[in-house]
Design a protein around this motif. Structure first.
Motif, mmCIF file in Angstrom:
data_model
loop_
_atom_site.group_PDB
_atom_site.id
_atom_site.type_symbol
_atom_site.label_atom_id
_atom_site.label_comp_id
_atom_site.label_asym_id
_atom_site.label_seq_id
_atom_site.Cartn_x
_atom_site.Cartn_y
_atom_site.Cartn_z
ATOM 1 N N SER A 37 49.478 28.106 18.862
ATOM 2 C CA SER A 37 50.293 27.733 20.081
ATOM 3 C C SER A 37 51.267 29.027 20.623
ATOM 4 O O SER A 37 51.421 29.364 21.759
ATOM 5 C CB SER A 37 51.019 26.441 20.139
ATOM 6 O OG SER A 37 52.189 26.620 19.005
ATOM 7 N N ASP A 38 51.640 29.594 19.458
ATOM 8 C CA ASP A 38 52.845 30.715 19.577
ATOM 9 C C ASP A 38 52.651 31.604 18.311
ATOM 10 O O ASP A 38 53.639 31.419 17.589
ATOM 11 C CB ASP A 38 54.165 29.939 19.900
ATOM 12 C CG ASP A 38 55.144 31.316 20.043
ATOM 13 O OD1 ASP A 38 54.843 32.425 20.448
ATOM 14 O OD2 ASP A 38 56.450 30.732 20.334
ATOM 15 N N ARG A 41 55.819 33.282 16.907
ATOM 16 C CA ARG A 41 56.928 32.585 16.038
ATOM 17 C C ARG A 41 56.554 32.337 14.411
ATOM 18 O O ARG A 41 57.352 32.328 13.759
ATOM 19 C CB ARG A 41 56.826 30.850 16.549
ATOM 20 C CG ARG A 41 57.539 30.290 15.919
ATOM 21 C CD ARG A 41 57.736 28.529 16.309
ATOM 22 N NE ARG A 41 58.154 27.727 15.481
ATOM 23 C CZ ARG A 41 59.476 27.562 15.025
ATOM 24 N NH1 ARG A 41 60.255 28.394 15.579
ATOM 25 N NH2 ARG A 41 59.909 26.763 14.209
ATOM 26 N N TYR A 168 67.152 28.539 26.030
ATOM 27 C CA TYR A 168 65.722 29.158 25.975
ATOM 28 C C TYR A 168 64.717 28.414 25.210
ATOM 29 O O TYR A 168 63.689 28.784 25.043
ATOM 30 C CB TYR A 168 65.908 30.588 25.625
ATOM 31 C CG TYR A 168 66.931 31.305 26.261
ATOM 32 C CD1 TYR A 168 66.683 31.699 27.784
ATOM 33 C CD2 TYR A 168 68.117 31.585 25.853
ATOM 34 C CE1 TYR A 168 67.824 32.724 28.575
ATOM 35 C CE2 TYR A 168 69.138 32.370 26.340
ATOM 36 C CZ TYR A 168 69.063 32.684 27.883
ATOM 37 O OH TYR A 168 69.955 33.548 28.449
ATOM 38 N N SER A 170 62.069 25.604 23.792
ATOM 39 C CA SER A 170 61.178 24.921 24.520
ATOM 40 C C SER A 170 61.487 23.408 24.587
ATOM 41 O O SER A 170 62.094 22.611 23.668
ATOM 42 C CB SER A 170 59.821 24.979 23.772
ATOM 43 O OG SER A 170 59.853 24.339 22.433
ATOM 44 N N SER A 173 60.853 21.482 21.204
ATOM 45 C CA SER A 173 61.794 21.891 20.110
ATOM 46 C C SER A 173 63.104 21.187 20.528
ATOM 47 O O SER A 173 63.975 20.845 19.342
ATOM 48 C CB SER A 173 62.105 23.503 20.139
ATOM 49 O OG SER A 173 61.209 24.379 19.863
ATOM 50 N N LYS A 174 63.535 21.099 21.646
ATOM 51 C CA LYS A 174 64.903 20.392 22.020
ATOM 52 C C LYS A 174 64.934 18.935 21.588
ATOM 53 O O LYS A 174 65.966 18.276 21.365
ATOM 54 C CB LYS A 174 65.083 20.440 23.175
ATOM 55 C CG LYS A 174 65.515 21.647 23.796
ATOM 56 C CD LYS A 174 65.734 21.872 25.392
ATOM 57 C CE LYS A 174 66.223 23.241 25.780
ATOM 58 N NZ LYS A 174 66.585 23.391 27.277
#
Length: 231
Positions: A37-38, A41, A168, A170, A173-174
């Motif tokens: 996905s990233d 990271r 900032y 995602s 994540s939050k």
């Protein structure tokens, strides 16, 4: 040595031989998701472990609290004597054990540090990307129980996203980030448990001593746990 393998440059034949002998290494369940996905990271996460490895170099007995899939553990193993890794999620520990490699031995188990300390003493401990998932009402239990695992000269490294970075972050994540902190708040918390606390900032894969409110990530290094008698 590699006569039967014909890469264009012969020094790479060993890579093919390793693949033929034992296959390709699997990423851990978390790191696999990062890679899909990233991918950048994954670079950031591995660089955090590189920092920990260098800070704890030559420590003989080290505890990781909240190891997740434990994929980056061997980065720290290159610098320390041994690692015991714990996590609250049985699925992560199962994944780590399924990928266990005798060439990179460490121990791991399911353990909730909020319930009790690990019944052993360590020269150092580290916990990356965990404190922000701990409810504020439980954060002192979290730190205190880790400190109880350290010897009188022990070191603890806490790494976490900064409060300022959450603008900032995602949405995914939050969900889990319920207790991010500013640099000053993290230092204040750690000072209640250690004689000395050193703060560093991180942006992407770069660790520095720059302006903390502009940091994406924070490291707090606690040295000399308070209230531990000489052994």
């Amino acid at each position: 040595m590699f006569e039967s393998i014909k890469t264009v440059e012969k020094q790479y034949a060993g890579h093919i031989e390793l693949k033929q002998k034992q296959g390709l290494t699997k990423l851990g369940v978390e790191k696999n998701a990062n890679w899909h996905s990233d991918p950048k990271r994954l670079a950031f996460v591995l660089s955090r472990y590189k920092f920990v490895a260098k800070m704890l170099s030559d420590k003989q007995k080290v505890l990781e609290v909240g190891c997740g899939d434990a994929f980056p553990v061997r980065i720290v193993l290159q610098e320390v004597g041994s690692i015991h890794a714990i996590d609250i999620d049985p699925l992560f520990i199962q994944d780590a054990l399924e990928r266990f490699d005798d060439q990179w031995p460490f121990t791991c188990e399911v353990h909730n540090i909020l319930s009790a300390p690990v019944p052993s003493k360590f020269d150092a401990a580290y916990s990356l990307d965990v404190l922000e998932h701990i409810e504020k009402k439980d954060e002192r239990i979290f730190i205190n129980n880790i400190v109880k695992c350290l010897n009188k000269s022990g070191v603890l490294i806490i790494g976490m996203p900064s409060l300022e970075s959450q603008t900032y972050a995602s949405p995914l994540s939050k969900i889990g980030h319920i207790n991010c902190k500013s640099g000053s708040d993290l230092k204040s918390l750690m000072q209640d448990y250690f004689d000395n606390v050193f703060m560093l900032s991180m942006n992407d894969e770069v660790v520095h001593t720059g302006f903390q409110p502009m940091a994406q990530y924070l490291f707090a290094i606690g040295v000399g746990p308070k209230g531990i008698e000489s052994e």
